[in-house]
Design a protein around this motif. Structure first.
Motif, mmCIF file in Angstrom:
data_model
loop_
_atom_site.group_PDB
_atom_site.id
_atom_site.type_symbol
_atom_site.label_atom_id
_atom_site.label_comp_id
_atom_site.label_asym_id
_atom_site.label_seq_id
_atom_site.Cartn_x
_atom_site.Cartn_y
_atom_site.Cartn_z
ATOM 1 N N THR A 124 0.874 -1.175 0.000
ATOM 2 C CA THR A 124 0.000 0.000 0.000
ATOM 3 C C THR A 124 0.917 1.234 0.000
ATOM 4 O O THR A 124 2.098 1.130 0.309
ATOM 5 C CB THR A 124 -0.946 0.011 1.226
ATOM 6 N N GLY A 125 0.374 2.374 -0.393
ATOM 7 C CA GLY A 125 1.240 3.559 -0.516
ATOM 8 C C GLY A 125 2.319 3.340 -1.560
ATOM 9 O O GLY A 125 3.414 3.899 -1.477
ATOM 10 N N ALA A 126 1.998 2.518 -2.570
ATOM 11 C CA ALA A 126 3.019 2.088 -3.540
ATOM 12 C C ALA A 126 3.520 3.229 -4.431
ATOM 13 O O ALA A 126 4.606 3.134 -5.006
ATOM 14 C CB ALA A 126 2.463 0.956 -4.411
ATOM 15 N N VAL A 152 0.682 1.343 4.985
ATOM 16 C CA VAL A 152 0.774 2.752 5.373
ATOM 17 C C VAL A 152 -0.634 3.228 5.736
ATOM 18 O O VAL A 152 -1.626 2.758 5.171
ATOM 19 C CB VAL A 152 1.372 3.668 4.267
ATOM 20 N N TRP A 153 -0.699 4.121 6.684
ATOM 21 C CA TRP A 153 -1.972 4.707 7.110
ATOM 22 C C TRP A 153 -1.788 6.230 7.032
ATOM 23 O O TRP A 153 -1.326 6.861 7.983
ATOM 24 C CB TRP A 153 -2.316 4.242 8.534
ATOM 25 N N PRO A 154 -2.107 6.790 5.858
ATOM 26 C CA PRO A 154 -1.687 8.172 5.600
ATOM 27 C C PRO A 154 -2.642 9.220 6.156
ATOM 28 O O PRO A 154 -2.902 10.234 5.503
ATOM 29 C CB PRO A 154 -1.638 8.223 4.064
ATOM 30 N N PHE A 175 -2.605 8.688 17.938
ATOM 31 C CA PHE A 175 -3.193 7.826 16.906
ATOM 32 C C PHE A 175 -2.189 6.824 16.342
ATOM 33 O O PHE A 175 -2.556 5.736 15.916
ATOM 34 C CB PHE A 175 -3.845 8.646 15.784
ATOM 35 N N TRP A 176 -0.888 7.167 16.368
ATOM 36 C CA TRP A 176 0.114 6.209 15.866
ATOM 37 C C TRP A 176 0.065 4.929 16.693
ATOM 38 O O TRP A 176 0.114 3.819 16.162
ATOM 39 C CB TRP A 176 1.521 6.798 15.936
#
Ligand SMILES: NC(=O)c1ccc[n+]([C@@H]2O[C@H](COP(=O)([O-])OP(=O)(O)OC[C@H]3O[C@@H](n4cnc5c(N)ncnc54)[C@H](OP(=O)(O)O)[C@@H]3O)[C@@H](O)[C@H]2O)c1
Length: 255
Positions: A6-8, A63-65, A97-98
């Motif tokens: 993800t976030g590729a 990834v959690w953007p 939140f992290w």
């Protein structure tokens, strides 16, 4: 092994894709716009609902953007019992939140690795248009940051996918902490033009950055004047080479 990235299309994700493909690992990418996919098998979708992309993969570069953990439980559920390499932040240490995202990951699998980044060197790209005019006006020039090269983050992830790094939390940093004014000077050298730091008052910075982001970023940068970001040896230990320097990063980007 089949890995979903993800976030590729992002700074780190594109190197994860190329690094895994180089090692003949089966790669699928989750992208919002297939035209931007960097390679691998392409699944169009959104990270908030990755069920289709998760089907049949063994592992995910996650990834959690977002700046909130809202929706995280639904997003990680399709990765139940799979290997998850999550790009976290050194800030997870202090909760927020992290830490909530890390907790959500732990709740779906025992096979997790957290890459806690202090800051990516690419964060400084926003200064470049100003730097080309010879000066960068921004807040807290004396804040010391241990920015890391995006290729080091990607290499850490590839090691996590191809070796046993289960339940490991790595602090992923560059090899030294540099003041923001020093970073700008280094960017100037790489651009071939001297660049000076100009201290920007907090009020002006808040207007430019937006109230929401400024509220957390400004006190953090202020704290780094006397208490620099940590420098970790985890990149060296895991990859077998020292973390790339900010100077090398800037030279690669701009020279
Ligand atoms: N920058 C830092 O200093 C720092 C520090 C600690 C942690 N991190 C974490 O590291 C992560 C990776 O950073 P990076 O620099 O490699 O990424 P990046 O260059 O900021 O790119 C973000 C990536 O996320 C994708 N994305 C954004 N929203 C999405 C959505 N709703 N659904 C699916 N994909 C979405 C983007 O895809 P599109 O092409 O579709 O936009 C892009 O590939 C960040 O997301 C952040 O959580 C960063």
């Amino acid at each position: 092994m089949k890995v979903l990235v993800t976030g590729a299309t992002g700074n780190t994700g594109r190197h994860v894709v190329s690094g895994l493909l180089d090692q003949n690992v089966d790669v699928r990418v989750l992208v919002r716009d297939p035209a931007n996919a960097p390679g691998g098998e392409v699944v169009r979708g959104d990270i908030i609902d990755p069920a289709e992309a998760a089907e049949g993969v063994d592992a995910v570069y996650f990834v959690w953007p977002f700046y909130s953990a809202a929706g995280i439980d639904k997003a990680v559920k399709p990765f139940k019992d799979k290997k998850i390499v999550y790009v976290s932040s050194a800030a997870a240490e202090d909760g927020g939140f992290w830490a909530e995202v890390e907790e959500a990951v732990r709740n779906v699998t025992d096979d997790w690795t957290f890459l806690r980044i202090t800051g990516l060197a690419t964060n400084t790209l926003g200064w470049v248009p100003q730097a080309k005019t010879g000066k960068v006006r921004a807040p807290y020039g004396q804040a010391k940051r241990s920015l890391v090269h995006e290729k080091d983050v990607a290499e850490m992830a590839i090691k996590a996918f191809t070796g046993d790094h289960r339940k490991q939390i790595y602090l992923v940093t560059g090899p030294e902490a540099l003041t923001q004014a020093e970073q700008v000077e280094i960017i100037g050298k790489a651009l071939g033009t001297p660049v000076k730091w100009e201290e920007q008052p907090e009020q002006e910075a808040t207007e430019q950055l937006g109230e929401e982001f400024a509220k957390s970023a400004l006190p953090y940068w202020a704290s780094l004047v006397d208490d620099p970001e940590p420098v970790s040896l985890d990149v060296a230990t895991v990859t077998g080479h020292p973390a790339r320097s900010f100077e090398d990063w800037a030279r690669e980007r701009f020279s």
